[in-house]
Scaffold this active site. Structure first.
Site, PDB file in Angstrom:
ATOM      1  N   ARG A   1      78.486  62.922  33.405  1.00  0.00           N
ATOM      2  CA  ARG A   1      78.640  61.567  33.950  1.00  0.00           C
ATOM      3  C   ARG A   1      78.013  61.516  35.340  1.00  0.00           C
ATOM      4  O   ARG A   1      78.596  61.976  36.321  1.00  0.00           O
ATOM      5  CB  ARG A   1      80.130  61.205  34.015  1.00  0.00           C
ATOM      6  CG  ARG A   1      80.418  59.737  34.297  1.00  0.00           C
ATOM      7  CD  ARG A   1      81.904  59.430  34.172  1.00  0.00           C
ATOM      8  NE  ARG A   1      82.397  59.708  32.832  1.00  0.00           N
ATOM      9  CZ  ARG A   1      82.282  58.882  31.794  1.00  0.00           C
ATOM     10  NH1 ARG A   1      81.719  57.719  31.964  1.00  0.00           N
ATOM     11  NH2 ARG A   1      82.747  59.212  30.611  1.00  0.00           N
TER      12      ARG A   1
ATOM     13  N   SER B   1      75.033  55.311  21.637  1.00  0.00           N
ATOM     14  CA  SER B   1      75.906  54.205  21.310  1.00  0.00           C
ATOM     15  C   SER B   1      75.017  53.100  20.747  1.00  0.00           C
ATOM     16  O   SER B   1      74.127  52.619  21.429  1.00  0.00           O
ATOM     17  CB  SER B   1      76.604  53.737  22.587  1.00  0.00           C
ATOM     18  OG  SER B   1      77.658  52.863  22.285  1.00  0.00           O
TER      19      SER B   1
ATOM     20  N   ARG C   1      74.221  54.075  37.267  1.00  0.00           N
ATOM     21  CA  ARG C   1      75.555  53.478  37.073  1.00  0.00           C
ATOM     22  C   ARG C   1      76.494  53.929  38.177  1.00  0.00           C
ATOM     23  O   ARG C   1      76.528  55.109  38.532  1.00  0.00           O
ATOM     24  CB  ARG C   1      76.118  53.899  35.714  1.00  0.00           C
ATOM     25  CG  ARG C   1      75.219  53.418  34.603  1.00  0.00           C
ATOM     26  CD  ARG C   1      75.796  53.638  33.235  1.00  0.00           C
ATOM     27  NE  ARG C   1      74.845  53.163  32.227  1.00  0.00           N
ATOM     28  CZ  ARG C   1      75.014  53.296  30.924  1.00  0.00           C
ATOM     29  NH1 ARG C   1      76.107  53.893  30.449  1.00  0.00           N
ATOM     30  NH2 ARG C   1      74.115  52.838  30.083  1.00  0.00           N
TER      31      ARG C   1
ATOM     32  N   GLU D   1      80.040  61.750  23.438  1.00  0.00           N
ATOM     33  CA  GLU D   1      79.114  60.646  23.180  1.00  0.00           C
ATOM     34  C   GLU D   1      77.710  60.954  23.704  1.00  0.00           C
ATOM     35  O   GLU D   1      77.528  61.377  24.837  1.00  0.00           O
ATOM     36  CB  GLU D   1      79.638  59.372  23.865  1.00  0.00           C
ATOM     37  CG  GLU D   1      78.695  58.197  23.682  1.00  0.00           C
ATOM     38  CD  GLU D   1      79.078  56.990  24.542  1.00  0.00           C
ATOM     39  OE1 GLU D   1      80.260  56.913  24.962  1.00  0.00           O
ATOM     40  OE2 GLU D   1      78.201  56.158  24.791  1.00  0.00           O
TER      41      GLU D   1
ATOM     42  N   ARG E   1      72.319  64.219  28.559  1.00  0.00           N
ATOM     43  CA  ARG E   1      73.347  64.821  27.711  1.00  0.00           C
ATOM     44  C   ARG E   1      72.731  65.636  26.579  1.00  0.00           C
ATOM     45  O   ARG E   1      73.324  66.618  26.114  1.00  0.00           O
ATOM     46  CB  ARG E   1      74.268  63.740  27.148  1.00  0.00           C
ATOM     47  CG  ARG E   1      75.186  63.157  28.217  1.00  0.00           C
ATOM     48  CD  ARG E   1      76.221  62.224  27.648  1.00  0.00           C
ATOM     49  NE  ARG E   1      77.056  61.669  28.716  1.00  0.00           N
ATOM     50  CZ  ARG E   1      78.054  60.817  28.531  1.00  0.00           C
ATOM     51  NH1 ARG E   1      78.349  60.403  27.289  1.00  0.00           N
ATOM     52  NH2 ARG E   1      78.768  60.369  29.538  1.00  0.00           N
TER      53      ARG E   1
END
Length: 426
Positions: free
Chosen positions: A276, A351, A261, A348, A390
């Site tokens: 991130r 999701s 990403r 998070e 994560r």
RNA sequence: GGAGAGGUGCCGGAGUGGUCGAACGGGCUUGACUCGAAAUCAAGAGUGUCCUUACGGGCACCCAGGGUUCGAAUCCCUGCCUCUCCGCCA
């Protein structure tokens, strides 16, 4: 995309529903385009009808030996009128399609209204927060022995990458294996391996394009392929332009891939550590189900992701996203947030979304209804199960012992040669 | 990288300029036969889209995009994909 028939039927109602998630639908523009479309389409098709009929007539007369030259000239003129009408129609049609492709999904009725993550609603909490006799470190400090090397990654590539060494790299691999084994062995998902690059059609299908081109990494060269931002893209697109048999449903896939990403627009956020990154590992759950089963499927899929956290004994909470925080294609999303002692925050880690037929319509992913024998759109869902990078962070921070070691959760020990702990200084 | 073959409906597979949305076979649906099933026989059935309250009708679709033509599954061009042979290679 939203069912065009639904929009045509009551554009105002659609605009109102989109307004709930903070999207303003240009009603005037839509209605103007739609009126033109209707007019031009009828006109074009009527001309086409005439031309077809007269061409057939020419065929008949030719067979009968008549002189067809005058007719050919006449129909030729008709053809020019048709070309002009068709060009206008194509233009309007394209503009209308573009408009529809940019509309986000309608939020489900029970999704709470809100602007951003502050308006998300906590559904449940699981697990007791760990109590430390010392000040817990975050993963960056824990990895500062060299096992997590951001500097090396910066040299080799650039910012937002990481190099992981030794036992910690093995632990990440173990986490991946554990998740794959759990979902395929106990939750009924079929494991699949897919390309890590996709074409633009696939990204249109799942909704990353056309709106989110900036979030993707596109490769230079003749193909112009994109690095996948999530396994959702290749896995869901497996069923693009397919009509699957009803008895194959529900389709459930688990898939481990790296994800890429660009993180455009999040320049200042989470610059520290591996929360991130431009590249991270993820185990993804994807389901394609008959409409009518998808809400139950969302609960199940979410529980499958939760099972990973529970077996790892990581405290988490489940959050229902508000209208403003949901992704483009989702009708409803439940985020799982894991406790990170180093930040004293829930972050998070998964999701889980139901897209209803929004993606399926873009992709033409269908099944054959056994009653009507007609093809119908599937419903698609997916969720992280889990974001492995994560999860690694969460294990490090929750299982740290204050002396440079981390305990290995019991379910992971088989993947670590039976070791019960890992020394970050090794 | 070089040479060649090919992409047609749910599947196999015909079709080389008009009456082809597409023969034939399989599969599918319904009916007959049967206690039931199988086999057999008969009939039916593509997908999308537009107009219409409805009945019904139109248009598009034979990998994709262009072109030729009054008319294209059929001819021409480009692209994508698949297969075969040669070369190279993890």
């Amino acid at each position: 995309m939203i069912d065009p028939k639904l929009i045509r039927q009551d554009p105002k109602a659609i605009a109102d529903q989109l307004e709930r998630r903070g999207y303003t639908f240009d009603l005037a523009r839509y209605q103007a385009l739609e009126a033109q479309r209707r007019e031009l389409q009828m006109q074009t098709e009527q001309l086409q009808n005439e031309r077809n009929a007269q061409s057939k007539d020419i065929g008949r007369r030719k067979a009968a030996g008549e002189d067809i030259e005058p007719l050919k000239a006449k129909v030729g003129e008709l053809g020019q009128a048709l070309d002009a009408a068709k060009a206008s129609f194509d233009e309007v049609h394209e503009a209308l399609e573009a408009l529809l492709y940019e509309l986000p999904n309608l939020p489900a009725e029970d999704v709470p209204a809100g602007n951003d993550e502050d308006d998300n609603v906590e559904l449940r909490k699981w697990g007791a927060l760990p109590a430390f006799a010392f000040q817990p470190s975050d993963h960056v400090d824990l990895g500062a022995t060299g096992v997590l090397d951001f500097e090396a990654a910066g040299k080799v590539t650039g910012a937002r990458f990481v190099v992981i060494h030794g036992q910690l790299a093995r632990l990440q691999r173990g986490l991946t294996q554990f998740m794959l084994d759990l979902h395929s062995g106990e939750h009924g998902y079929s494991e699949v391996y897919v390309p890590y690059m996709v074409n633009s059609t696939s990204l249109y299908g799942t909704g990353q394009l056309p709106k989110f081109a900036d979030d993707q990494f596109q490769l230079a060269g003749e193909h112009g392929y994109f690095l996948i931002p999530t396994a959702e893209v290749p896995v869901t697109n497996l069923y693009r332009d397919e009509i699957v048999d009803y008895d194959r449903l529900p389709i459930r896939h688990v898939c481990h891939t790296p994800c890429f990403r660009s993180e455009a627009g999040s320049y200042g956020r989470d610059t520290r550590g591996m929360i991130r990154q431009h590249q991270f590992e993820k185990v993804e759950l994807v389901q394609l189900v008959a409409p009518g089963h998808s809400w139950q499927a969302l609960d199940e899929l979410t529980s499958h992701a939760e099972a990973v956290l529970q077996k790892l004994e990581l405290p988490y909470r489940a959050m229902q996203l508000c209208t403003g925080d949901m992704g483009f294609a989702a009708a409803k999303t439940i985020d799982l947030e894991v406790w990170l002692p180093g930040q004293s925050k829930y972050r998070e880690i998964s999701s889980c979304s139901n897209f209803l037929d929004f993606q399926a319509r873009r992709m033409q992913a269908r099944f054959r209804n056994p009653q009507t024998l007609k093809p119908e759109l599937l419903h698609t869902l997916n969720g992280s199960g889990l974001a492995v990078g994560r999860t690694l962070v969460a294990v490090m921070e929750n299982y740290q012992d204050g002396a440079g070691r981390i305990a290995i959760p019991s379910v992971l020990q088989p993947y670590m040669g039976g070791q019960q702990q890992l020394d970050l200084r090794d």
